[in-house]
Design an enzyme around this catalytic site. Structure first.
Site, PDB file in Angstrom:
ATOM      1  N   HIS A 118       0.799  -1.229   0.000  1.00  0.00           N
ATOM      2  CA  HIS A 118       0.000   0.000   0.000  1.00  0.00           C
ATOM      3  C   HIS A 118       0.834   1.283   0.000  1.00  0.00           C
ATOM      4  O   HIS A 118       0.812   2.079  -0.942  1.00  0.00           O
ATOM      5  CB  HIS A 118      -0.898   0.020   1.245  1.00  0.00           C
ATOM      6  CG  HIS A 118      -1.759  -1.192   1.419  1.00  0.00           C
ATOM      7  ND1 HIS A 118      -2.884  -1.428   0.664  1.00  0.00           N
ATOM      8  CD2 HIS A 118      -1.668  -2.241   2.282  1.00  0.00           C
ATOM      9  CE1 HIS A 118      -3.445  -2.558   1.053  1.00  0.00           C
ATOM     10  NE2 HIS A 118      -2.720  -3.073   2.033  1.00  0.00           N
ATOM     11  N   ASP A 119       1.494   1.549   1.139  1.00  0.00           N
ATOM     12  CA  ASP A 119       2.003   2.908   1.393  1.00  0.00           C
ATOM     13  C   ASP A 119       3.099   3.406   0.442  1.00  0.00           C
ATOM     14  O   ASP A 119       3.145   4.617   0.163  1.00  0.00           O
ATOM     15  CB  ASP A 119       2.491   3.006   2.849  1.00  0.00           C
ATOM     16  CG  ASP A 119       1.347   2.875   3.841  1.00  0.00           C
ATOM     17  OD1 ASP A 119       0.190   3.135   3.452  1.00  0.00           O
ATOM     18  OD2 ASP A 119       1.605   2.525   5.005  1.00  0.00           O
TER      19      ASP A 119
END
Ligand code: BDR
Ligand code: CA
Length: 311
Positions: free
Chosen positions: A241-242
């Site tokens: 994700h990040d």
């Protein structure tokens, strides 16, 4: 000239890879501060993990500030079931030898943004509590924030914490509401993007093959982090994700999206924390966010391996 950024984060293995990517890219990104928030694990651990990561990257001049211990309105929920009890399980990092910097993250976000001669990009990798509180405390900082680039939300993909809500937004939906309705340009990396960036075995092997402390830590922690989502979704790897937030700043052409109206549901009930996105333009609402829905995932992993290989 390098773009000035603040990274607000709750490491978390995927936060960690995002931080390493930013710290490995000083020509493009000037990391003014890392501000820790409670999220994946409690605040003490997100501070400690942030410190361990700046040490791993040999960038100990980057200050780490302690931020909010809990969300604005709700009780804190954490995600040790995904990240392990330390939040960075699998990385096998030594405890940090450096200290956190003095001052509260909320105040430091205000001070740093105000002092910057160039507009600051705020990257949020966790619940948006610190950034929202900074905007509540001193709304004038809006003028000097160029954009907020956030990992959070989901639309066609739905939620990963409730059927309708993604973790970062669900933990502090009120903070997300404050930030997304602030008038600051928003770029959102929702689950619709991150579920197309999978940590397959081949990709993890590329980090291990770097043979460096950062490469080994990245391979180890992503291998640990994967296991939960691989089982849950039956995918060949876990969504990463990040790091999409930092990758967007380095190589925006890796992503495809649309400028659309975005709001967050803050009413209690089954849709609390849902990101409501008018993808098809069925309202007359003004677009306030570039919401991404696709990624060149091979290009994304090429960038990650190349940059983490520099550390
Ligand atoms: C987000 O929640 C956390 O578990 C991850 O670090 C990421 O920021 C994904 O929903
Ligand atoms: Ca995170």
């Amino acid at each position: 000239m390098a773009k000035p950024i603040i990274i607000d984060t709750d490491p978390g293995q995927d936060d960690a890879v995002a931080i390493l990517l930013a710290l490995a890219s000083p020509e493009e990104l000037e990391v003014l501060a890392i501000t820790a928030v409670a999220g994946n694990v409690p605040l003490d651990l997100t501070v400690t993990n942030s410190l361990a990561l700046v040490e791993l990257a040999n960038r100990t001049e980057v200050p780490v500030y302690r931020g909010s211990i809990r969300p604005m309105v709700k009780e804190l929920i954490t995600a040790e079931y995904v990240h392990g009890p330390t939040g960075l399980d699998g990385a096998d990092l030594p405890p940090p030898t450096i200290e956190e910097a003095e001052g509260h993250a909320v105040d430091k976000i205000i001070d740093i943004v105000k002092a910057s001669s160039e507009k600051v990009t705020v990257c949020t990798l966790g619940p948006l509590t610190n950034v929202a509180l900074a905007l509540v405390k001193d709304p004038s900082i809006k003028e000097n924030i160029g954009q907020v680039v956030s990992m959070g939300g989901g639309f066609f993909e739905g939620g990963n914490t409730t059927p309708t809500a993604e973790f970062n937004i669900y933990v502090d939906p009120h903070a997300a509401h404050v930030v997304f309705s602030s008038g600051i340009p928003i770029v959102l990396m929702p689950l619709d993007v991150t579920h197309k960036a999978l940590t397959t075995k081949d990709r993890l092997q590329r980090f291990a093959d770097l043979g460096t402390p950062a490469g080994t830590a990245t391979a180890g922690m992503l291998d640990f982090y994967d296991r939960w989502d691989i089982e849950k979704y039956g995918l060949p790897g876990g969504p990463l994700h990040d790091p999409t937030v930092i990758a967007y700043l380095l190589q925006p052409d890796l992503f495809v999206g649309k400028h659309v109206p975005l709001e967050v549901e803050i009413a209690p009930g089954p849709t609390l924390g849902m990101t409501v996105i008018d993808w098809w333009g069925v309202t007359d609402d003004e677009p306030n966010a570039i919401v991404m829905n696709d990624i060149d995932s091979d290009g994304f992993f090429d960038l990650l391996v190349e940059r983490i290989g520099r550390l």
